[in-house]
Design a protein around this motif. Structure first.
Motif, PDB file in Angstrom:
ATOM      1  N   ASP A  28       0.873  -1.172   0.000  1.00  0.00           N
ATOM      2  CA  ASP A  28       0.000   0.000   0.000  1.00  0.00           C
ATOM      3  C   ASP A  28       0.906   1.217   0.000  1.00  0.00           C
ATOM      4  O   ASP A  28       1.648   1.442   0.964  1.00  0.00           O
ATOM      5  CB  ASP A  28      -0.898   0.015   1.245  1.00  0.00           C
ATOM      6  CG  ASP A  28      -1.963  -1.066   1.208  1.00  0.00           C
ATOM      7  OD1 ASP A  28      -1.810  -2.040   0.448  1.00  0.00           O
ATOM      8  OD2 ASP A  28      -2.942  -0.955   1.972  1.00  0.00           O
ATOM      9  N   HIS A  39      -3.852   4.966   8.012  1.00  0.00           N
ATOM     10  CA  HIS A  39      -3.772   3.668   7.346  1.00  0.00           C
ATOM     11  C   HIS A  39      -3.096   2.642   8.254  1.00  0.00           C
ATOM     12  O   HIS A  39      -3.551   1.498   8.376  1.00  0.00           O
ATOM     13  CB  HIS A  39      -2.993   3.833   6.044  1.00  0.00           C
ATOM     14  CG  HIS A  39      -3.463   2.932   4.940  1.00  0.00           C
ATOM     15  ND1 HIS A  39      -4.730   2.993   4.421  1.00  0.00           N
ATOM     16  CD2 HIS A  39      -2.829   1.950   4.250  1.00  0.00           C
ATOM     17  CE1 HIS A  39      -4.855   2.098   3.460  1.00  0.00           C
ATOM     18  NE2 HIS A  39      -3.712   1.449   3.338  1.00  0.00           N
ATOM     19  N   ASN A  42      -5.335   1.450  11.153  1.00  0.00           N
ATOM     20  CA  ASN A  42      -6.583   0.762  10.835  1.00  0.00           C
ATOM     21  C   ASN A  42      -6.418  -0.483   9.981  1.00  0.00           C
ATOM     22  O   ASN A  42      -7.376  -1.225   9.794  1.00  0.00           O
ATOM     23  CB  ASN A  42      -7.533   1.734  10.123  1.00  0.00           C
ATOM     24  CG  ASN A  42      -8.055   2.811  11.053  1.00  0.00           C
ATOM     25  OD1 ASN A  42      -8.849   2.551  11.940  1.00  0.00           O
ATOM     26  ND2 ASN A  42      -7.596   4.039  10.852  1.00  0.00           N
ATOM     27  N   GLU A  43      -5.208  -0.708   9.461  1.00  0.00           N
ATOM     28  CA  GLU A  43      -4.947  -1.880   8.631  1.00  0.00           C
ATOM     29  C   GLU A  43      -3.798  -2.676   9.225  1.00  0.00           C
ATOM     30  O   GLU A  43      -3.001  -2.152   9.998  1.00  0.00           O
ATOM     31  CB  GLU A  43      -4.597  -1.451   7.200  1.00  0.00           C
ATOM     32  CG  GLU A  43      -5.674  -0.631   6.501  1.00  0.00           C
ATOM     33  CD  GLU A  43      -6.880  -1.453   6.089  1.00  0.00           C
ATOM     34  OE1 GLU A  43      -6.736  -2.684   5.986  1.00  0.00           O
ATOM     35  OE2 GLU A  43      -7.950  -0.869   5.869  1.00  0.00           O
ATOM     36  N   ARG A  44      -3.698  -3.941   8.843  1.00  0.00           N
ATOM     37  CA  ARG A  44      -2.623  -4.800   9.346  1.00  0.00           C
ATOM     38  C   ARG A  44      -1.587  -5.032   8.259  1.00  0.00           C
ATOM     39  O   ARG A  44      -1.939  -5.333   7.120  1.00  0.00           O
ATOM     40  CB  ARG A  44      -3.190  -6.145   9.821  1.00  0.00           C
ATOM     41  CG  ARG A  44      -4.099  -6.005  11.022  1.00  0.00           C
ATOM     42  CD  ARG A  44      -4.374  -7.351  11.641  1.00  0.00           C
ATOM     43  NE  ARG A  44      -5.190  -7.219  12.829  1.00  0.00           N
ATOM     44  CZ  ARG A  44      -5.188  -8.082  13.835  1.00  0.00           C
ATOM     45  NH1 ARG A  44      -4.397  -9.123  13.791  1.00  0.00           N
ATOM     46  NH2 ARG A  44      -5.971  -7.897  14.871  1.00  0.00           N
TER      47      ARG A  44
END
Length: 223
Positions: A28, A39, A42-44
């Motif tokens: 990403d 980001h 909230n994301e792994r």
């Protein structure tokens, strides 16, 4: 391997991202430090590759904020800032490795593979509990004792931040940055309003309050 790659230089971002894809990894690509903070929280990801000189929020501040939120994902600084003091600053800010530009992509991948093989510093908690108050981070549910408590998304985020920092005194500025992503004072009572709402749900119906006001400083959650 899923990678968060934070780099504002378009040529470097495209070159490295192409290399990741050819190696079978998914990246990403984020160009702004503030966007990367949201980001990253909230994301792994398996690893993060972060430049130091970023718009919005610099790399050091970004990693410090991630670590303060409890994020333990391995971080490699990839930057042109390469003095000894700069590398020390990066590692002390929470980075796990430091690679100076220009670099060989093969070395970058070798370092990332080494970071990804490291055992996690600690097991990420799914549930948090203070006294008889418990939240489930996967289900976004909350209960106190046998009573299920309905929380709005921002109320849940604020309670999560308070519980992650049990017994610590959290200032209004800290809560604005971590829960609302405000890195300035919006001149509103948004924190006080949400604390009041939380108290009405998790404290007032029960015998023992858990959210405490620390005069002229902030708030603390503890039994």
């Amino acid at each position: 391997m899923r990678i968060l790659f934070v780099e504002d230089d378009a040529r470097t971002a495209d070159y490295v991202n192409q290399g990741f894809a050819q190696a079978g990894h998914v990246a990403d690509v984020i160009r702004d430090g503030r966007d990367a903070l949201v980001h990253g929280m909230n994301e792994r990801f398996d690893v993060m590759v972060i430049d130091r000189m970023l718009p919005g929020l610099d790399g050091l501040s970004l990693v410090k904020a991630l670590r303060a939120s409890g994020n333990t994902t391995p971080v490699l600084f990839l930057t042109a800032v390469g003095g000894v003091d700069d590398r020390v600053d990066g590692l002390e800010a929470g980075g796990d490795d430091y690679l100076v530009k220009p670099f060989a992509f093969s070395e970058l991948m070798a370092r990332l593979n080494a970071l990804a093989r490291r055992p996690p510093a600690r097991t990420e908690k799914i549930k948090l509990q203070v006294a008889d108050l418990e939240i489930d981070l996967l289900r976004h549910s909350c209960r106190r004792g046998s009573v299920v408590i309905d929380l709005l998304p921002r109320e849940f985020a604020l309670l999560n931040y308070l519980m992650q920092n049990e017994s610590r005194v959290l200032t209004r500025t800290m809560m604005l940055a971590q829960v609302w992503d405000f890195h300035f004072d919006p001149q509103t009572s948004v924190v006080e309003t949400h604390i009041s709402r939380l108290r009405s749900k998790i404290d007032k119906p029960f015998d023992r309050p858990l959210i405490h006001t620390i005069r002229n400083t902030g708030y603390s959650l503890h039994a």
